[in-house]
Design an enzyme around this catalytic site. Structure first.
Site, PDB file in Angstrom:
ATOM      1  N   THR A 279       6.361-116.299 -53.235  1.00 24.11           N
ATOM      2  CA  THR A 279       6.767-114.922 -53.460  1.00 24.11           C
ATOM      3  C   THR A 279       7.621-114.814 -54.713  1.00 24.11           C
ATOM      4  O   THR A 279       8.347-115.749 -55.052  1.00 24.11           O
ATOM      5  CB  THR A 279       7.563-114.401 -52.239  1.00 24.11           C
ATOM      6  OG1 THR A 279       8.035-113.093 -52.496  1.00 24.11           O
ATOM      7  CG2 THR A 279       8.750-115.297 -51.932  1.00 24.11           C
TER       8      THR A 279
ATOM      9  N   GLY B 261       3.977-125.936 -61.466  1.00 22.81           N
ATOM     10  CA  GLY B 261       2.975-125.269 -62.299  1.00 22.81           C
ATOM     11  C   GLY B 261       2.706-125.942 -63.622  1.00 22.81           C
ATOM     12  O   GLY B 261       2.042-125.364 -64.490  1.00 22.81           O
TER      13      GLY B 261
ATOM     14  N   ARG C 252      10.658-119.587 -56.164  1.00 20.24           N
ATOM     15  CA  ARG C 252      11.958-119.491 -56.823  1.00 20.24           C
ATOM     16  C   ARG C 252      13.013-120.066 -55.880  1.00 20.24           C
ATOM     17  O   ARG C 252      12.947-119.855 -54.668  1.00 20.24           O
ATOM     18  CB  ARG C 252      12.295-118.036 -57.164  1.00 20.24           C
ATOM     19  CG  ARG C 252      11.492-117.477 -58.338  1.00 20.24           C
ATOM     20  CD  ARG C 252      11.916-118.116 -59.659  1.00 20.24           C
ATOM     21  NE  ARG C 252      11.247-117.548 -60.815  1.00 20.24           N
ATOM     22  CZ  ARG C 252      10.173-118.077 -61.392  1.00 20.24           C
ATOM     23  NH1 ARG C 252       9.627-119.179 -60.878  1.00 20.24           N
ATOM     24  NH2 ARG C 252       9.647-117.522 -62.476  1.00 20.24           N
TER      25      ARG C 252
ATOM     26  N   GLU D 173      19.624-123.833 -60.431  1.00 22.53           N
ATOM     27  CA  GLU D 173      19.022-124.757 -61.393  1.00 22.53           C
ATOM     28  C   GLU D 173      19.735-124.566 -62.735  1.00 22.53           C
ATOM     29  O   GLU D 173      20.068-123.440 -63.093  1.00 22.53           O
ATOM     30  CB  GLU D 173      17.528-124.450 -61.582  1.00 22.53           C
ATOM     31  CG  GLU D 173      16.647-124.846 -60.435  1.00 22.53           C
ATOM     32  CD  GLU D 173      15.167-124.545 -60.690  1.00 22.53           C
ATOM     33  OE1 GLU D 173      14.778-124.393 -61.874  1.00 22.53           O
ATOM     34  OE2 GLU D 173      14.422-124.442 -59.718  1.00 22.53           O
TER      35      GLU D 173
ATOM     36  N   ASP E 280      10.483-127.756 -54.986  1.00 27.88           N
ATOM     37  CA  ASP E 280      10.266-127.867 -56.426  1.00 27.88           C
ATOM     38  C   ASP E 280      11.246-126.977 -57.172  1.00 27.88           C
ATOM     39  O   ASP E 280      11.457-127.150 -58.366  1.00 27.88           O
ATOM     40  CB  ASP E 280       8.831-127.466 -56.775  1.00 27.88           C
ATOM     41  CG  ASP E 280       8.559-127.547 -58.268  1.00 27.88           C
ATOM     42  OD1 ASP E 280       8.733-128.649 -58.833  1.00 27.88           O
ATOM     43  OD2 ASP E 280       8.186-126.522 -58.881  1.00 27.88           O
TER      44      ASP E 280
ATOM     45  N   HIS F 165      11.112-128.435 -60.690  1.00 34.08           N
ATOM     46  CA  HIS F 165      10.494-127.153 -61.084  1.00 34.08           C
ATOM     47  C   HIS F 165       9.302-127.388 -62.009  1.00 34.08           C
ATOM     48  O   HIS F 165       9.185-126.797 -63.084  1.00 34.08           O
ATOM     49  CB  HIS F 165      11.528-126.240 -61.755  1.00 34.08           C
ATOM     50  CG  HIS F 165      11.138-124.793 -61.746  1.00 34.08           C
ATOM     51  ND1 HIS F 165      12.053-123.767 -61.818  1.00 34.08           N
ATOM     52  CD2 HIS F 165       9.918-124.187 -61.681  1.00 34.08           C
ATOM     53  CE1 HIS F 165      11.426-122.596 -61.805  1.00 34.08           C
ATOM     54  NE2 HIS F 165      10.132-122.836 -61.722  1.00 34.08           N
TER      55      HIS F 165
END
Length: 375
Positions: free
Chosen positions: A175, A257, A208, A237, A232, A254
């Site tokens: 989301t 992707g 997120r 962060e 992730d 992170h």
């Protein structure tokens, strides 16, 4: 014309140099003095784009080579008449394949068949929708939660988050981060609904960091709650909780992707958007940019078992390769960003041509994103 690009945008120099002077710079911290004579700024998610960065600067276009854009103050850009573009869906396939890689790790460790599990997907956009499609192609039961889509009356069966918490064996979050309004996703997983979550569940967050209350999650794990956790993304962060890091099963910086294909899509999408903005429309074929992978072809025999699927998935990408490096350096300032900056090349399943002697196997592999042929 000067175009400032994040140094971690592959092919940016190659593409944008056709339009003007290109300078690649770090995204965090971004050297603000470079903006004094910049016409267009191309960033990734680590760069906060707002009035503090751009007030009084000549920038007329901002592009983020990422699907999400909560790091960009789009309302301020609109007020300043600064054009903006993101790259929706650019890394969706990469995130889906990250989730599959993690699930194959747990399936092997715990000895379960994915088809015996129910997967709850929270957020059914570019990532969640693709994940649901691939899981269903394999015969996995999927429960979907997406309140905005449910309210629009989309042609899908949606469930409440509470239903997923109670019924799903695996919960994965895709989301966007909304901190206010009807569809607030800030701390969607918190102390109260962690109490609802039954023992033994698998929890995955590749959306997120703030979608999950990290302090509440750590508290639950410290109190002995038996969960398998994949993170992730972190809150905050890059200064993640080392105590939480040591409690989760799979931890990555992170990078869900971060396939070469995903990054390249992000670059090409904002490049095409900027070309449209300056009145020079262009279209870039991704295949003209990407190199041949180190392992490009493999032959398989027989039916598509979970063992074979796991071998193929981990041949392309095993999520554990990104877990160990983070654990080694997470406590050292700046190392989180270095892992992202110097991330090794990772490809998507479609880069692997799988030659099958079984037509059903080839069909199934194609349905979930591999490049399969029957011979």
């Amino acid at each position: 014309m000067k175009i400032l690009v994040d140094e971690n945008m592959p092919y940016a120099q190659q593409l944008f140099c056709q339009l003007g002077e290109v300078k690649a710079v770090p995204g965090r911290p971004l050297p603000i003095e470079e903006l004094d004579d910049t016409d267009a700024l191309m960033v990734r998610s680590i760069t906060k784009v707002n009035a503090s960065l751009l007030a009084g600067k000549p920038v007329k276009f901002v592009g983020t080579a990422t699907a999400g854009f909560d790091h960009v103050d789009t309302a301020w850009l609109e007020q300043q008449k600064i054009a903006f573009s993101s790259a929706p869906g650019c890394n969706a396939i990469a995130v889906v394949e990250y989730v599959f890689s993690a699930l194959m790790v747990f399936a092997e460790q715990e000895g379960f068949q994915l088809t015996d599990k129910t997967v709850g997907i929270v957020g059914v956009g570019n990532v969640g929708g693709r994940l649901a499609k691939r899981l269903r192609a394999l015969g996995v039961n999927v429960l979907l939660c997406d309140p905005p889509r449910a309210d629009r009356g989309d042609d899908e069966q949606f469930h409440s988050l509470e239903t997923l918490l109670k019924q799903a064996d695996i919960l994965t979050f895709h989301t966007p981060l909304n901190k206010s309004g009807r569809y607030n996703s800030y701390h969607l997983i918190n102390e109260s609904n962690l109490d609802i979550l039954p023992e033994g569940r698998i929890l995955i967050n590749a959306s997120r960091g703030e979608v999950i209350d990290n302090a509440a999650l750590l508290s639950a794990l410290n109190q002995g709650k038996k969960l398998r956790v994949v993170l992730d993304v972190w809150e905050p962060e890059p200064d993640l909780s080392l105590e939480l890091l040591n409690k989760v099963d799979i931890a990555t910086p992170h990078i869900a992707g971060y396939t070469l294909e995903g990054k390249a899509r992000g670059t090409t999408q904002v490049y095409e958007a900027y070309c449209d903005f300056i009145g020079q429309p262009q279209h870039v074929e991704l295949s003209t940019l990407l190199p041949k992978p180190l392992i490009s072809t493999i032959s398989v025999q027989g039916e598509l078992t979970q063992t074979l699927l796991k071998q193929l998935i981990h041949l392309v990408y095993d999520v554990r390769r990104d877990d160990a490096p983070l654990r080694k350096v997470a406590g050292i300032k700046g190392e989180f960003d270095k892992l992202r900056k110097f991330y090794p090349v990772r490809r998507e399943w479609s880069s692997l041509q799988v030659v099958c002697d079984n037509p059903t196997t080839a069909s199934l592999l194609n349905a979930i994103g591999f490049n399969a042929t029957h011979k």
